[in-house]
Design a protein around this motif. Sequence first.
Motif, PDB file in Angstrom:
ATOM      1  N   GLU A 197      26.413 -19.898 -28.611  1.00 12.54           N
ATOM      2  CA  GLU A 197      26.323 -21.102 -28.121  1.00 12.54           C
ATOM      3  C   GLU A 197      25.127 -21.375 -26.976  1.00 12.54           C
ATOM      4  O   GLU A 197      24.856 -20.567 -26.393  1.00 12.54           O
ATOM      5  CB  GLU A 197      27.529 -21.390 -27.362  1.00 12.54           C
ATOM      6  N   ILE A 198      24.752 -22.449 -26.881  1.00 14.62           N
ATOM      7  CA  ILE A 198      23.530 -22.880 -26.056  1.00 14.62           C
ATOM      8  C   ILE A 198      24.018 -23.872 -25.002  1.00 14.62           C
ATOM      9  O   ILE A 198      24.311 -24.971 -25.426  1.00 14.62           O
ATOM     10  CB  ILE A 198      22.262 -23.117 -26.693  1.00 14.62           C
ATOM     11  N   LEU A 199      24.007 -23.608 -23.720  1.00 15.51           N
ATOM     12  CA  LEU A 199      24.439 -24.345 -22.668  1.00 15.51           C
ATOM     13  C   LEU A 199      23.111 -24.983 -21.980  1.00 15.51           C
ATOM     14  O   LEU A 199      22.451 -24.155 -21.372  1.00 15.51           O
ATOM     15  CB  LEU A 199      25.589 -23.715 -21.707  1.00 15.51           C
ATOM     16  N   VAL A 242      30.938 -20.951 -19.433  1.00 11.91           N
ATOM     17  CA  VAL A 242      30.394 -19.772 -19.367  1.00 11.91           C
ATOM     18  C   VAL A 242      31.754 -18.690 -19.476  1.00 11.91           C
ATOM     19  O   VAL A 242      31.553 -17.758 -20.557  1.00 11.91           O
ATOM     20  CB  VAL A 242      29.308 -19.150 -18.249  1.00 11.91           C
ATOM     21  N   ALA A 243      32.546 -18.612 -18.657  1.00 15.11           N
ATOM     22  CA  ALA A 243      33.727 -17.420 -18.629  1.00 15.11           C
ATOM     23  C   ALA A 243      34.398 -17.579 -20.100  1.00 15.11           C
ATOM     24  O   ALA A 243      34.521 -16.529 -20.479  1.00 15.11           O
ATOM     25  CB  ALA A 243      34.454 -17.912 -17.279  1.00 15.11           C
ATOM     26  N   ALA A 244      34.650 -18.974 -20.466  1.00 16.04           N
ATOM     27  CA  ALA A 244      35.259 -19.183 -21.612  1.00 16.04           C
ATOM     28  C   ALA A 244      34.602 -18.661 -22.927  1.00 16.04           C
ATOM     29  O   ALA A 244      35.164 -17.820 -23.884  1.00 16.04           O
ATOM     30  CB  ALA A 244      35.841 -20.708 -22.029  1.00 16.04           C
ATOM     31  N   LEU A 245      33.455 -18.941 -22.950  1.00 18.16           N
ATOM     32  CA  LEU A 245      32.583 -18.479 -24.198  1.00 18.16           C
ATOM     33  C   LEU A 245      32.479 -16.952 -24.110  1.00 18.16           C
ATOM     34  O   LEU A 245      32.341 -16.155 -25.087  1.00 18.16           O
ATOM     35  CB  LEU A 245      31.314 -19.188 -23.961  1.00 18.16           C
ATOM     36  N   LEU A 246      32.192 -16.354 -22.784  1.00 16.23           N
ATOM     37  CA  LEU A 246      32.188 -14.908 -22.682  1.00 16.23           C
ATOM     38  C   LEU A 246      33.322 -14.242 -23.353  1.00 16.23           C
ATOM     39  O   LEU A 246      33.415 -13.068 -24.002  1.00 16.23           O
ATOM     40  CB  LEU A 246      31.772 -14.494 -21.465  1.00 16.23           C
ATOM     41  N   ARG A 247      34.531 -14.778 -22.717  1.00 12.90           N
ATOM     42  CA  ARG A 247      35.998 -14.121 -23.160  1.00 12.90           C
ATOM     43  C   ARG A 247      36.092 -14.204 -24.766  1.00 12.90           C
ATOM     44  O   ARG A 247      36.658 -13.290 -25.365  1.00 12.90           O
ATOM     45  CB  ARG A 247      37.037 -14.988 -22.593  1.00 12.90           C
ATOM     46  N   THR A 248      35.503 -15.383 -25.432  1.00 12.44           N
ATOM     47  CA  THR A 248      35.893 -15.529 -26.847  1.00 12.44           C
ATOM     48  C   THR A 248      34.790 -15.038 -27.677  1.00 12.44           C
ATOM     49  O   THR A 248      34.818 -14.390 -28.852  1.00 12.44           O
ATOM     50  CB  THR A 248      35.878 -16.921 -27.356  1.00 12.44           C
ATOM     51  N   GLY A 307      31.740 -13.367 -26.269  1.00  8.25           N
ATOM     52  CA  GLY A 307      31.142 -12.181 -25.436  1.00  8.25           C
ATOM     53  C   GLY A 307      29.524 -12.414 -25.132  1.00  8.25           C
ATOM     54  O   GLY A 307      28.845 -11.638 -24.602  1.00  8.25           O
ATOM     55  N   VAL A 308      29.110 -13.541 -25.603  1.00  8.63           N
ATOM     56  CA  VAL A 308      27.572 -13.978 -25.250  1.00  8.63           C
ATOM     57  C   VAL A 308      27.438 -15.446 -25.287  1.00  8.63           C
ATOM     58  O   VAL A 308      28.126 -16.060 -26.064  1.00  8.63           O
ATOM     59  CB  VAL A 308      26.783 -13.341 -26.383  1.00  8.63           C
ATOM     60  N   VAL A 309      26.497 -15.787 -24.455  1.00 14.49           N
ATOM     61  CA  VAL A 309      26.058 -17.469 -24.273  1.00 14.49           C
ATOM     62  C   VAL A 309      24.520 -17.455 -23.705  1.00 14.49           C
ATOM     63  O   VAL A 309      24.221 -16.560 -23.065  1.00 14.49           O
ATOM     64  CB  VAL A 309      26.955 -17.982 -23.324  1.00 14.49           C
ATOM     65  N   GLU A 310      24.405 -18.333 -24.236  1.00 17.60           N
ATOM     66  CA  GLU A 310      22.793 -18.720 -23.829  1.00 17.60           C
ATOM     67  C   GLU A 310      22.686 -19.842 -22.840  1.00 17.60           C
ATOM     68  O   GLU A 310      23.105 -20.903 -23.140  1.00 17.60           O
ATOM     69  CB  GLU A 310      21.795 -18.949 -25.116  1.00 17.60           C
ATOM     70  N   ILE A 311      22.018 -19.693 -21.795  1.00 17.29           N
ATOM     71  CA  ILE A 311      21.963 -20.803 -21.050  1.00 17.29           C
ATOM     72  C   ILE A 311      20.297 -21.268 -20.738  1.00 17.29           C
ATOM     73  O   ILE A 311      19.555 -20.516 -20.591  1.00 17.29           O
ATOM     74  CB  ILE A 311      22.429 -20.607 -19.439  1.00 17.29           C
ATOM     75  N   GLN A 312      20.049 -22.569 -20.865  1.00 15.42           N
ATOM     76  CA  GLN A 312      18.586 -23.202 -20.747  1.00 15.42           C
ATOM     77  C   GLN A 312      18.686 -23.820 -19.507  1.00 15.42           C
ATOM     78  O   GLN A 312      19.638 -24.988 -19.512  1.00 15.42           O
ATOM     79  CB  GLN A 312      18.188 -23.680 -22.135  1.00 15.42           C
ATOM     80  N   ALA A 313      17.789 -23.917 -18.682  1.00 14.62           N
ATOM     81  CA  ALA A 313      17.386 -24.494 -17.442  1.00 14.62           C
ATOM     82  C   ALA A 313      15.840 -24.928 -17.215  1.00 14.62           C
ATOM     83  O   ALA A 313      15.180 -24.165 -17.360  1.00 14.62           O
ATOM     84  CB  ALA A 313      17.935 -23.999 -16.360  1.00 14.62           C
ATOM     85  N   ILE A 314      15.746 -26.408 -17.080  1.00 13.82           N
ATOM     86  CA  ILE A 314      14.482 -26.717 -16.924  1.00 13.82           C
ATOM     87  C   ILE A 314      14.353 -27.263 -15.593  1.00 13.82           C
ATOM     88  O   ILE A 314      14.956 -28.201 -15.034  1.00 13.82           O
ATOM     89  CB  ILE A 314      14.007 -27.846 -17.822  1.00 13.82           C
ATOM     90  N   GLY A 315      13.561 -26.583 -14.639  1.00  6.54           N
ATOM     91  CA  GLY A 315      13.291 -27.380 -13.175  1.00  6.54           C
ATOM     92  C   GLY A 315      14.210 -26.326 -12.342  1.00  6.54           C
ATOM     93  O   GLY A 315      15.063 -25.630 -12.662  1.00  6.54           O
ATOM     94  N   LEU A 375      20.123 -15.266 -20.827  1.00  5.88           N
ATOM     95  CA  LEU A 375      20.968 -14.579 -22.073  1.00  5.88           C
ATOM     96  C   LEU A 375      22.056 -13.839 -21.452  1.00  5.88           C
ATOM     97  O   LEU A 375      21.987 -12.863 -20.627  1.00  5.88           O
ATOM     98  CB  LEU A 375      20.188 -13.778 -23.067  1.00  5.88           C
ATOM     99  N   VAL A 376      23.157 -14.386 -21.558  1.00  9.36           N
ATOM    100  CA  VAL A 376      24.532 -13.791 -20.792  1.00  9.36           C
ATOM    101  C   VAL A 376      25.507 -12.935 -21.754  1.00  9.36           C
ATOM    102  O   VAL A 376      25.829 -13.608 -22.589  1.00  9.36           O
ATOM    103  CB  VAL A 376      25.198 -14.832 -19.813  1.00  9.36           C
ATOM    104  N   ARG A 377      25.838 -11.897 -21.290  1.00  6.99           N
ATOM    105  CA  ARG A 377      26.494 -10.885 -22.200  1.00  6.99           C
ATOM    106  C   ARG A 377      27.679 -10.659 -21.437  1.00  6.99           C
ATOM    107  O   ARG A 377      27.666 -10.241 -20.298  1.00  6.99           O
ATOM    108  CB  ARG A 377      25.945  -9.834 -22.588  1.00  6.99           C
TER     109      ARG A 377
END
Length: 89
Positions: A2-4, A19-25, A27-35, A82-84
């Motif tokens: 998933e990309i947030l 983030v916590a829900a995706l990591l539980r299910t 194990g990894v999630v990507e966060i993209q932030a501009i600025g 990239l969050v694991r």
Amino acid sequence: MEILRVSGSSKPNALAGAVAALLRTQGVVEIQAIGPAAVNQSVKALAIARGYLTENQLDLTAQPEFVKLGADQEERTAVKLLVRATPLV
């Protein structure tokens, strides 16, 4: 994976829950932030998410990098996190 996508007006508590829900299910999630405001909200959310994950004996690690995003005409630089999930020691 998933990309947030985070904006400066994103709510850190809501993002932390996602983030916590995706990591539980997954194990990894990507966060993209501009600025700077979006990066700030992302980092706050990660700090909050760590608290949410302790009840599951999990912690998180984040690997930051710069990425180019955008359509044909407008290219923007974003911070990608990239969050694991990792076992809590």
